[in-house]
Write an enzyme that holds these catalytic residues in place. Structure first.
Site, PDB file in Angstrom:
ATOM      1  N   ARG A   1       0.684  -1.131   0.130  1.00  0.00           N
ATOM      2  CA  ARG A   1       0.062   0.028  -0.094  1.00  0.00           C
ATOM      3  C   ARG A   1       0.893   1.280  -0.066  1.00  0.00           C
ATOM      4  NH1 ARG A   1      -5.016  -1.671   4.155  1.00  0.00           N
ATOM      5  NH2 ARG A   1      -6.308  -2.558   2.495  1.00  0.00           N
TER       6      ARG A   1
ATOM      7  N   LYS B   1     -11.751  -9.152  10.328  1.00  0.00           N
ATOM      8  CA  LYS B   1     -12.550  -8.002  10.404  1.00  0.00           C
ATOM      9  C   LYS B   1     -14.129  -8.663  10.162  1.00  0.00           C
ATOM     10  CE  LYS B   1      -9.726  -4.411   9.005  1.00  0.00           C
ATOM     11  NZ  LYS B   1      -9.670  -3.428   7.692  1.00  0.00           N
TER      12      LYS B   1
ATOM     13  N   GLY C   1     -11.952  -4.174   2.111  1.00  0.00           N
ATOM     14  CA  GLY C   1     -13.509  -3.963   2.349  1.00  0.00           C
ATOM     15  C   GLY C   1     -14.000  -3.132   1.207  1.00  0.00           C
TER      16      GLY C   1
HETATM   17  C1  3PG Z   1      -8.619  -1.757   4.967  1.00  0.00           C
HETATM   18  O1  3PG Z   1      -7.708  -2.180   5.587  1.00  0.00           O
HETATM   19  O2  3PG Z   1      -9.574  -2.564   4.493  1.00  0.00           O
HETATM   20  C2  3PG Z   1      -8.723  -0.284   4.944  1.00  0.00           C
HETATM   21  O3  3PG Z   1      -7.575   0.315   5.207  1.00  0.00           O
HETATM   22  C3  3PG Z   1      -9.991   0.329   5.761  1.00  0.00           C
HETATM   23  O4  3PG Z   1      -9.499  -0.018   7.017  1.00  0.00           O
HETATM   24  P1  3PG Z   1     -10.774  -0.047   8.280  1.00  0.00           P
HETATM   25  O5  3PG Z   1     -11.774  -1.348   7.959  1.00  0.00           O
HETATM   26  O6  3PG Z   1     -10.310  -0.110   9.651  1.00  0.00           O
HETATM   27  O7  3PG Z   1     -11.701   1.014   7.963  1.00  0.00           O
HETATM   28 MG    MG Z   2      -6.506  -4.171   7.115  1.00  0.00          MG
END
Ligand code: 3PG
Ligand code: MG
Length: 394
Positions: free
Chosen positions: A38, A199, A372
């Site tokens: 990134r 996540k 995401g």
């Molecule tokens: C990711 O890693 O998907 C982006 O940087 C967004 O991060 P976040 O889910 O903490 O908003």
């Molecule tokens: Mg991430």
């Protein structure tokens, strides 16, 4: 859909240019960057702004810190260091930057500073208007080059774009939108999506509309655990989102057969690189087990589904691949995606780290910096950070 201003259309010479990048890189427990993709992907935008005579400030979030206070673990310091190595110049890191000050007064065309983790500022995540207005005052031109954060309406990705004198898309954001739009306009079927990672909550909510769009939805990681909890009622101490079990059940019921779950897993009694891996059928997961990878049977089933795909979309590892003993599932997945004749798209910070770790990057059709945001794009959602640039262009 690309009705926004792009950086090449904006005058930058002598201007203060505020670039929102996504420098949210994976790090190990000691804070060392494990994959700098990134950071490298953000350099063309930064270099272009500098060479066109901009006085450049760049910010990003890193992790999900609590707002309103600095904490060293989420500092952009390692990112500043890596960026300065890549650019071959010093990249000063500015703390407490929202109100401007000496650093801003000193910023000249050709200068580059990195503004500390934007999520240290109170109001960032809530897209607070007062905060966004202050940030907008720092610059003449706002550039959003953070495609990976385009699904978040936060002060640096959305609010600031409303108030900055000029707001435009950086080259990475524009290129990602173009490439994904082209690749997903008419995907060859069957379309197989693999969604994993840690996540859970933010991804589980997108799965419902995703399930409707794809032919097979393979889940992994914490997401799979939530589905296993919904289907079998027991996952021991595994990472999951018990609050979302209802949602997971609804998806399984609405799309029968479309969301195959792992049939066997690899468990351990603790989350550690040295933990002893034990293979188990999902029915036998005990109260003190932690699911850290999928098992051999599940790997075979996953391989078969990927082999018959026409298009593959992959976001998120399916096990704790950072630990050797629990890397087999993600490694097999990376190899299956790479060797499939299907067109493959993969994205996300940890996914890229896995792709690089298993050396399959050159056999993936398209690699996005986004996780995401990539999923929400696939879902067909309007990304708020893109929408606001389009509003500004009208
Ligand atoms: C990711 O890693 O998907 C982006 O940087 C967004 O991060 P976040 O889910 O903490 O908003
Ligand atoms: Mg991430």
């Amino acid at each position: 859909m690309t009705g926004f201003k792009r950086m090449p259309q904006c005058a930058l010479a002598g201007k203060r240019v505020f670039i929102r990048a996504d420098l949210n890189v994976p790090q190990d427990d000691r804070g060392a960057i494990t994959d700098d993709t990134r950071i490298r992907a953000s350099l063309p935008g930064i270099r272009a702004a500098l060479s066109r005579g901009g006085a450049v400030m760049v910010t990003s979030h890193l992790g999900r810190p609590s707002e309103g206070q600095f904490n060293a673990a989420d500092s952009l310091a390692p990112v500043a260091k890596r960026m300065s190595e890549l650019l071959g110049r010093d990249v000063p890191l500015i703390r407490d930057w929202v109100d401007g000050g000496v650093w801003l007064a000193a910023l000249r065309p050709g200068d580059l500073v990195l503004l500390e983790n934007c999520r240290f500022n109170k109001g960032e995540k809530k897209d607070d208007e007062a905060l966004a207005r202050k940030m907008a005052k720092l610059c003449d031109v706002y550039v959003n080059d953070a495609f990976a954060t385009a699904h978040r309406a936060e002060a640096t990705t959305h609010g600031i774009a409303r108030f900055a004198p000029v707001a435009c898309a950086g080259p990475l954001l524009a290129a990602e939108l173009d490439a994904l739009g082209r690749a997903l306009a008419q995907p060859k079927r069957p379309l197989v999506a693999i969604v994993g990672g840690a996540k859970v909550s933010t991804k589980l909510t997108v799965l419902k509309s995703l399930a409707a769009k794809v032919d097979v939805l393979l889940v992994g990681g914490g997401i799979a655990n939530t589905f296993l909890l919904a289907a079998h009622g027991k996952i021991g101490k595994s990472l999951a989102e018990p609050d979302l079990v209802g949602e997971a059940k609804a998806i399984l019921a609405a799309f029968p057969g479309k969301v195959p779950l792992p049939i066997d897993v690899v468990v351990a009694s603790e989350f550690a690189a040295t933990a002893k891996p034990t293979p188990k059928a999902v029915e036998n997961v005990a109260a003190d087990d932690m699911i850290l990878d999928i098992g051999a049977q599940s790997i075979l089933a996953m391989r078969a589904m990927i082999a018959m795909a026409g298009t593959i979309v992959w976001n998120g590892p399916i096990g704790v691949f950072e630990f050797e003993a629990f890397a087999a599932g993600t490694k097999a997945l990376a190899e299956a995606v790479a060797s499939s004749p299907a067109f493959s798209l993969a994205g996300g910070g940890d996914t890229i780290a896995a792709i690089n770790k298993f050396s399959v990057a050159d056999r993936i059709g398209y690699i996005s910096t986004a996780g995401g945001a990539f999923l929400e794009f696939l879902e067909g959602k309007t990304l708020p950070a893109v929408a606001v640039l389009e509003e500004r262009a009208n």
